[in-house]
Design a protein around this motif. Structure first.
Motif, mmCIF file in Angstrom:
data_model
loop_
_atom_site.group_PDB
_atom_site.id
_atom_site.type_symbol
_atom_site.label_atom_id
_atom_site.label_comp_id
_atom_site.label_asym_id
_atom_site.label_seq_id
_atom_site.Cartn_x
_atom_site.Cartn_y
_atom_site.Cartn_z
ATOM 1 N N THR A 1 6.217 19.057 2.254
ATOM 2 C CA THR A 1 6.435 17.597 1.658
ATOM 3 C C THR A 1 7.943 17.213 1.901
ATOM 4 O OG1 THR A 1 6.539 18.627 -0.474
ATOM 5 C CG2 THR A 1 4.569 17.505 0.243
ATOM 6 N N LYS A 2 8.954 18.232 1.774
ATOM 7 C CA LYS A 2 10.143 17.989 1.725
ATOM 8 C C LYS A 2 10.753 17.665 3.241
ATOM 9 C CE LYS A 2 11.350 18.741 -2.219
ATOM 10 N NZ LYS A 2 11.876 19.877 -2.852
ATOM 11 N N GLU B 1 3.567 8.056 -9.518
ATOM 12 C CA GLU B 1 3.356 8.115 -11.086
ATOM 13 C C GLU B 1 3.015 6.959 -11.667
ATOM 14 O OE1 GLU B 1 7.542 9.267 -12.460
ATOM 15 O OE2 GLU B 1 6.941 11.410 -12.094
ATOM 16 N N THR C 1 0.763 -1.214 0.060
ATOM 17 C CA THR C 1 -0.195 -0.202 0.027
ATOM 18 C C THR C 1 0.797 1.192 -0.069
ATOM 19 O OG1 THR C 1 -0.131 0.358 2.382
ATOM 20 C CG2 THR C 1 -1.708 -1.160 1.531
ATOM 21 N N GLU D 1 -5.375 9.420 -6.148
ATOM 22 C CA GLU D 1 -4.205 9.781 -6.685
ATOM 23 C C GLU D 1 -4.137 11.218 -7.249
ATOM 24 O OE1 GLU D 1 -1.460 8.428 -6.528
ATOM 25 O OE2 GLU D 1 -1.970 6.488 -5.723
ATOM 26 N N ASP E 1 -0.199 20.530 -11.842
ATOM 27 C CA ASP E 1 0.930 19.627 -11.970
ATOM 28 C C ASP E 1 1.425 19.988 -13.730
ATOM 29 O OD1 ASP E 1 2.995 17.531 -11.328
ATOM 30 O OD2 ASP E 1 1.984 16.260 -12.797
ATOM 31 N N ARG F 1 8.182 24.467 -15.441
ATOM 32 C CA ARG F 1 9.473 24.057 -14.812
ATOM 33 C C ARG F 1 10.418 23.445 -15.654
ATOM 34 N NH1 ARG F 1 10.425 21.432 -8.924
ATOM 35 N NH2 ARG F 1 11.724 19.848 -9.722
ATOM 36 N N ARG G 1 -0.782 6.801 -10.880
ATOM 37 C CA ARG G 1 -1.552 7.867 -11.668
ATOM 38 C C ARG G 1 -1.708 7.011 -13.192
ATOM 39 N NH1 ARG G 1 0.778 13.749 -9.562
ATOM 40 N NH2 ARG G 1 -0.383 13.341 -7.694
ATOM 41 N N ARG H 1 4.467 22.325 -13.287
ATOM 42 C CA ARG H 1 5.672 21.378 -13.228
ATOM 43 C C ARG H 1 6.064 21.011 -14.620
ATOM 44 N NH1 ARG H 1 7.837 19.269 -8.622
ATOM 45 N NH2 ARG H 1 9.134 17.511 -9.217
ATOM 46 N N SER I 1 -5.015 16.557 -0.745
ATOM 47 C CA SER I 1 -4.174 17.137 -1.778
ATOM 48 C C SER I 1 -2.894 17.539 -1.119
ATOM 49 C CB SER I 1 -4.890 18.174 -2.513
ATOM 50 O OG SER I 1 -6.136 17.646 -2.939
HETATM 51 C C1 ST9 Z 1 -4.199 7.647 -3.152
HETATM 52 C C2 ST9 Z 1 -4.565 6.068 -3.086
HETATM 53 O O1 ST9 Z 1 -5.059 8.255 -3.410
HETATM 54 C C3 ST9 Z 1 -5.334 5.747 -4.401
HETATM 55 C C4 ST9 Z 1 -4.777 4.133 -4.641
HETATM 56 C C5 ST9 Z 1 -5.090 3.806 -6.004
HETATM 57 C C6 ST9 Z 1 -4.792 2.497 -6.166
HETATM 58 C C7 ST9 Z 1 -3.333 2.058 -6.065
HETATM 59 C C8 ST9 Z 1 -3.223 0.931 -5.918
HETATM 60 C C9 ST9 Z 1 -2.066 0.304 -6.363
HETATM 61 C C10 ST9 Z 1 -1.804 0.464 -7.750
HETATM 62 C C11 ST9 Z 1 -0.387 -0.227 -7.735
HETATM 63 C C12 ST9 Z 1 0.544 1.160 -7.821
HETATM 64 C C13 ST9 Z 1 0.675 1.504 -6.646
HETATM 65 C C14 ST9 Z 1 1.286 0.736 -5.903
HETATM 66 C C15 ST9 Z 1 1.074 0.624 -4.527
HETATM 67 C C16 ST9 Z 1 1.746 0.103 -3.551
HETATM 68 C C17 ST9 Z 1 2.943 0.468 -3.149
HETATM 69 C C18 ST9 Z 1 3.235 1.282 -2.261
HETATM 70 N N1 ST9 Z 1 6.233 13.959 -10.367
HETATM 71 O O2 ST9 Z 1 5.430 20.894 -6.127
HETATM 72 P P1 ST9 Z 1 5.762 20.479 -4.804
HETATM 73 C C19 ST9 Z 1 7.723 15.592 -5.489
HETATM 74 S S1 ST9 Z 1 -2.920 7.953 -2.525
HETATM 75 C C20 ST9 Z 1 7.246 13.928 -9.624
HETATM 76 O O3 ST9 Z 1 6.848 21.505 -4.134
HETATM 77 P P2 ST9 Z 1 4.323 20.588 -2.565
HETATM 78 C C21 ST9 Z 1 9.198 16.007 -5.990
HETATM 79 O O4 ST9 Z 1 10.006 15.400 -5.418
HETATM 80 C C22 ST9 Z 1 -2.877 9.671 -2.352
HETATM 81 N N2 ST9 Z 1 7.750 14.248 -8.308
HETATM 82 O O5 ST9 Z 1 4.604 20.038 -4.064
HETATM 83 C C23 ST9 Z 1 8.883 17.558 -5.584
HETATM 84 O O6 ST9 Z 1 10.209 18.178 -5.198
HETATM 85 P P3 ST9 Z 1 10.936 18.990 -6.350
HETATM 86 C C24 ST9 Z 1 -2.701 10.317 -3.464
HETATM 87 C C25 ST9 Z 1 6.709 15.014 -7.909
HETATM 88 O O7 ST9 Z 1 3.539 21.937 -2.688
HETATM 89 C C26 ST9 Z 1 8.109 17.721 -4.389
HETATM 90 O O8 ST9 Z 1 7.142 16.399 -4.334
HETATM 91 N N3 ST9 Z 1 -2.291 11.647 -3.316
HETATM 92 C C27 ST9 Z 1 5.665 15.537 -8.476
HETATM 93 O O9 ST9 Z 1 4.931 20.448 -1.504
HETATM 94 C C28 ST9 Z 1 7.508 18.592 -3.861
HETATM 95 O O10 ST9 Z 1 7.035 19.140 -4.969
HETATM 96 C C29 ST9 Z 1 -1.750 12.489 -4.067
HETATM 97 O O11 ST9 Z 1 -1.715 12.015 -5.222
HETATM 98 C C30 ST9 Z 1 5.409 14.961 -9.970
HETATM 99 N N4 ST9 Z 1 4.386 15.274 -10.643
HETATM 100 O O12 ST9 Z 1 3.056 19.374 -2.413
HETATM 101 C C31 ST9 Z 1 -1.460 13.899 -3.641
HETATM 102 N N5 ST9 Z 1 4.955 16.448 -8.130
HETATM 103 O O13 ST9 Z 1 10.127 20.163 -6.692
HETATM 104 C C32 ST9 Z 1 -1.731 14.804 -4.674
HETATM 105 C C33 ST9 Z 1 5.896 16.623 -6.907
HETATM 106 O O14 ST9 Z 1 12.267 19.417 -5.824
HETATM 107 N N6 ST9 Z 1 -1.225 16.133 -4.282
HETATM 108 N N7 ST9 Z 1 6.823 15.738 -6.697
HETATM 109 O O15 ST9 Z 1 11.348 18.242 -7.538
HETATM 110 C C34 ST9 Z 1 -0.263 16.579 -5.026
HETATM 111 O O16 ST9 Z 1 0.163 15.909 -5.661
HETATM 112 C C35 ST9 Z 1 0.372 17.878 -4.505
HETATM 113 O O17 ST9 Z 1 0.487 18.923 -5.803
HETATM 114 C C36 ST9 Z 1 1.843 17.824 -3.808
HETATM 115 C C37 ST9 Z 1 1.953 19.169 -3.450
HETATM 116 C C38 ST9 Z 1 1.465 16.951 -2.469
HETATM 117 C C39 ST9 Z 1 2.829 17.378 -4.685
#
Ligand code: ST9
Length: 615
Positions: free
Chosen positions: A227-228, A301, A161, A451, A460, A468, A304, A464, A171
């Motif tokens: 997040t960091k 990723e 998980t 997700e 994003d 970016r 998603r 990004r 979010s």
């Molecule tokens: C959920 C569960 O919804 C759903 C389950 C679905 C089913 C899954 C079942 C399994 C399927 C199999 C696959 C999965 C396996 C699972 C088991 C295994 C464990 N790309 O912009 P910043 C990083 S779960 C890459 O400042 P904020 C990056 O490191 C909940 N990296 O963001 C970045 O640093 P830097 C789902 C990215 O303002 C750092 O984050 N929840 C990306 O601090 C900070 O970025 C969500 O999805 C990206 N696109 O935070 C959360 N973006 O910049 C949704 C960020 O230095 N919220 N990073 O590179 C967000 O995505 C927000 O935008 C946020 C904002 C949290 C990133």
């Protein structure tokens, strides 16, 4: 009979005629796979999904997992457990496991094609089979100890998980309060409550490996806000011997303290997980580095991509169910003879509005399938370049650009079209449980939410993946689309549609320019960023429309050539369908991009100036 109606022919068309994936088979790192084997696997997984995995789809919906609050256990309905076992025993899931962990090198494009079958047949099943992804991420980021844990988890077919979300951190993952305290033996104790955890607790596997984001406390230089400050911990449900992998019989302190009652995806358990309440919840820091959010995004990723794939798998089956119904349902006379009350009654496929609806469904389902497999083909290119010891920075950027479109656009269009077109084709019957589409609609709605919501995908995409990235991937994709739109097609059948496509690219560029201009204005006027926010989801949709139209028109061009080569009767119908779907999509959808451009250019902050009381 199976509720699931697959489209193997179109998947093969995408992989081998549109995207030339046969060319990568036999090349490093895919040296062990040839075209015949790939086609065999596709056929086998298609059959298994349709005949076996789909069987418990309805029963599992009506009989969701049962939560025992005193034991804090979850029992999954036996019919679904049997489907899960069938999938695990078939071993195809190992195609997604790293070769280093006993899996194989399989192109991402093939794996996502297979995912469509499984997710179309029984979408919740995939959510219980997270271990290939989890193990890959652990292996990639982990120490030797972590790699060993990944191996044990794969060998023993554990569940996996991702624990990000908390009651007050959805979010905004950075608002998470779960904390981690270091133990002298190198393990960590985790304390906190996580929410909306998919497959957080169940009885399908002997153990579950939780990937938990938590904030370290009491360690210099880590654990700050946002997040960091988050680190990623491996927290097993049951303790095990690190050498042998055998369970010790001791329960770790991570428990499901509630399960949610939901609109759909009922058999996919959604848990509240409490860590370290009465018993310590012990885990390991992944890689012994505090880089949790980046590590977790490796999982996100993949998830998603999975959500977009699930959404269109359901839309495709919804369309094919609607089509089957429409071909049999006799209702009303042909519109051209509607004044003649004695005119023969016809099947509803004769009615213009039903044809419009069916073509809408077909075009989106097939176009978004192309979008997913096109994205996966870029993932193949990354793996190929990596195997050759080369960089793949453009491929990585394009893949990154496409992911929010796959997830955000794919899920929104699928859920809306399933409801407004697929279900509607069946009239009142569509609303009944006698047909699968009402469940499809319920099951698909979550795809726009989990997700990362659509709004998150939109942000994003722009901040990004466009800004970016300095527009590099966007310029590449739009450049490819423009080159296609400008080059004549052999039969000249899609000339008008190519012109519409060129217009849509220009519209998208104008929206991006407006958003970029607004962003630049922020240095003098901080409120200018609101105008960017007001246009973000619009950009996600119009870029999705343009890319899907392009892929459909590319498919139409291939179909034109194939038709000139005397194909079989079945293929004549197939290729004609491709051309018509592409023309229809371009004519119906692309003019809407111009309308969106017009609206985007007038976006203004009066929306933000409105008093809350005036809403
Ligand atoms: C959920 C569960 O919804 C759903 C389950 C679905 C089913 C899954 C079942 C399994 C399927 C199999 C696959 C999965 C396996 C699972 C088991 C295994 C464990 N790309 O912009 P910043 C990083 S779960 C890459 O400042 P904020 C990056 O490191 C909940 N990296 O963001 C970045 O640093 P830097 C789902 C990215 O303002 C750092 O984050 N929840 C990306 O601090 C900070 O970025 C969500 O999805 C990206 N696109 O935070 C959360 N973006 O910049 C949704 C960020 O230095 N919220 N990073 O590179 C967000 O995505 C927000 O935008 C946020 C904002 C949290 C990133």
């Amino acid at each position: 009979m199976s509720h699931y109606k697959s489209n193997l022919r179109d998947i093969e068309f995408n992989l081998f005629e549109l995207l030339g994936r046969d060319r990568v088979l036999g090349e490093a790192p895919y040296t062990e796979l040839d075209l015949d084997t790939a086609k065999f696997i596709l056929r086998e997984v298609e059959r298994l999904s349709r005949e076996d995995l789909a069987e418990s789809f309805e029963e599992a919906d009506r009989n969701p997992p049962v939560y025992d609050a005193s034991a804090k256990t979850v029992t999954v309905t036996p019919a679904f457990a049997a489907a899960y076992k069938t999938w695990m025993d078939a071993e195809w899931w190992r195609l997604r496991v790293l070769p280093e962990l006993g899996g194989s090198s399989t192109p991402s494009s093939l794996n996502w094609a297979l995912a469509e079958f499984v997710q179309g047949a029984n979408p919740a099943l995939w959510t219980y089979v997270g271990i290939p992804t989890a193990a890959r991420v652990i292996y990639r980021h982990g120490t030797d100890r972590d790699k060993r844990i990944a191996q044990i988890a794969v060998d023993n077919r554990w569940g996996a998980t991702m624990l990000l979300t908390e009651p007050d951190a959805g979010s905004d993952v950075g608002a998470g309060r779960t904390r981690a305290v270091a133990n002298p033996d190198g393990t960590w104790n985790i304390h906190g409550v996580k929410r909306f955890i998919t497959a957080g607790e169940h009885d399908l596997a002997d153990n579950i490996l939780h990937l938990v984001l938590a904030r370290p406390v009491g360690v210099d230089g880590v654990g700050g806000p946002g997040t960091k400050g988050l680190s990623l911990f491996l927290v097993p449900k049951n303790h095990f011997d690190l050498e042998t992998g055998a369970l010790t019989g001791e329960r770790n302190g991570v428990y499901a303290t509630n399960i949610e009652k939901k609109m759909g995806m009922n058999v996919s358990t959604t848990c509240e997980m409490t860590l370290g309440e009465d018993t310590p919840a012990r885990g390991w820091l992944l890689g012994e580095v505090h880089d949790g959010i980046a590590q977790m995004f490796d999982v996100i990723e993949d998830a998603r991509m999975m959500v977009g794939s699930k959404a269109i798998a359901t839309l495709s089956s919804g369309y094919l169910n609607a089509l089957e119904y429409a071909k049999q349902r006799v209702q009303g006379a042909d519109l051209a003879r509607s004044a003649d009350k004695s005119a023969p009654r016809v099947t509803i496929t004769h009615h213009p509005d039903v044809r419009r609806s069916l073509l809408t469904q077909k075009a989106y389902a097939e176009g978004m399938r192309s979008l997913i497999l096109y994205t996966a083909a870029w993932q193949d290119e990354i793996a190929i370049a990596t195997a050759a010891g080369q960089g793949a920075s453009l491929a990585e950027s394009v893949n990154d650009l496409l992911l929010p479109i796959v997830k955000g656009y794919g899920s929104e269009r699928s859920w809306v079209i399933l409801g407004t077109e697929s279900l509607q084709t069946l009239g009142g019957s569509g609303y009944l449980r006698d047909y699968p589409i009402e469940q499809y609609v319920r099951d698909a709605k979550i795809d726009t939410v989990y997700e990362g919501t659509t709004a998150i995908q939109a942000q994003d995409l722009f901040f990004r993946k466009v800004i970016r990235d300095r527009g590099r991937a966007l310029a590449h994709v739009l450049g490819e689309i423009t080159a296609f739109a400008d080059s004549p097609d052999p039969a000249g059948d899609i000339a008008a549609e190519r012109a519409l496509l060129a217009g849509a690219v220009s519209d998208v560029e104008q929206i991006v320019a407006k958003m970029t201009g607004d962003l630049a204005a922020v240095k003098d006027d901080p409120a200018a960023v609101y105008r960017v926010g007001l246009n973000a989801t619009r950009l996600l949709y119009v870029l999705g429309d343009a890319v899907v139209a392009w892929l459909l028109l590319r498919s139409a061009r291939i179909a034109e050539t194939a038709l000139a080569e005397n194909p079989s009767a079945a293929d004549v119908a197939f290729y004609r369908g491709k051309i018509t779907a592409a023309r229809f999509f371009a004519r119906e959808v692309l003019p809407g991009v111009a309308a969106q451009r017009a609206a985007a250019l007038t976006v203004d902050n009066f929306v933000m100036d409105l008093d809350e009381g005036a809403f």
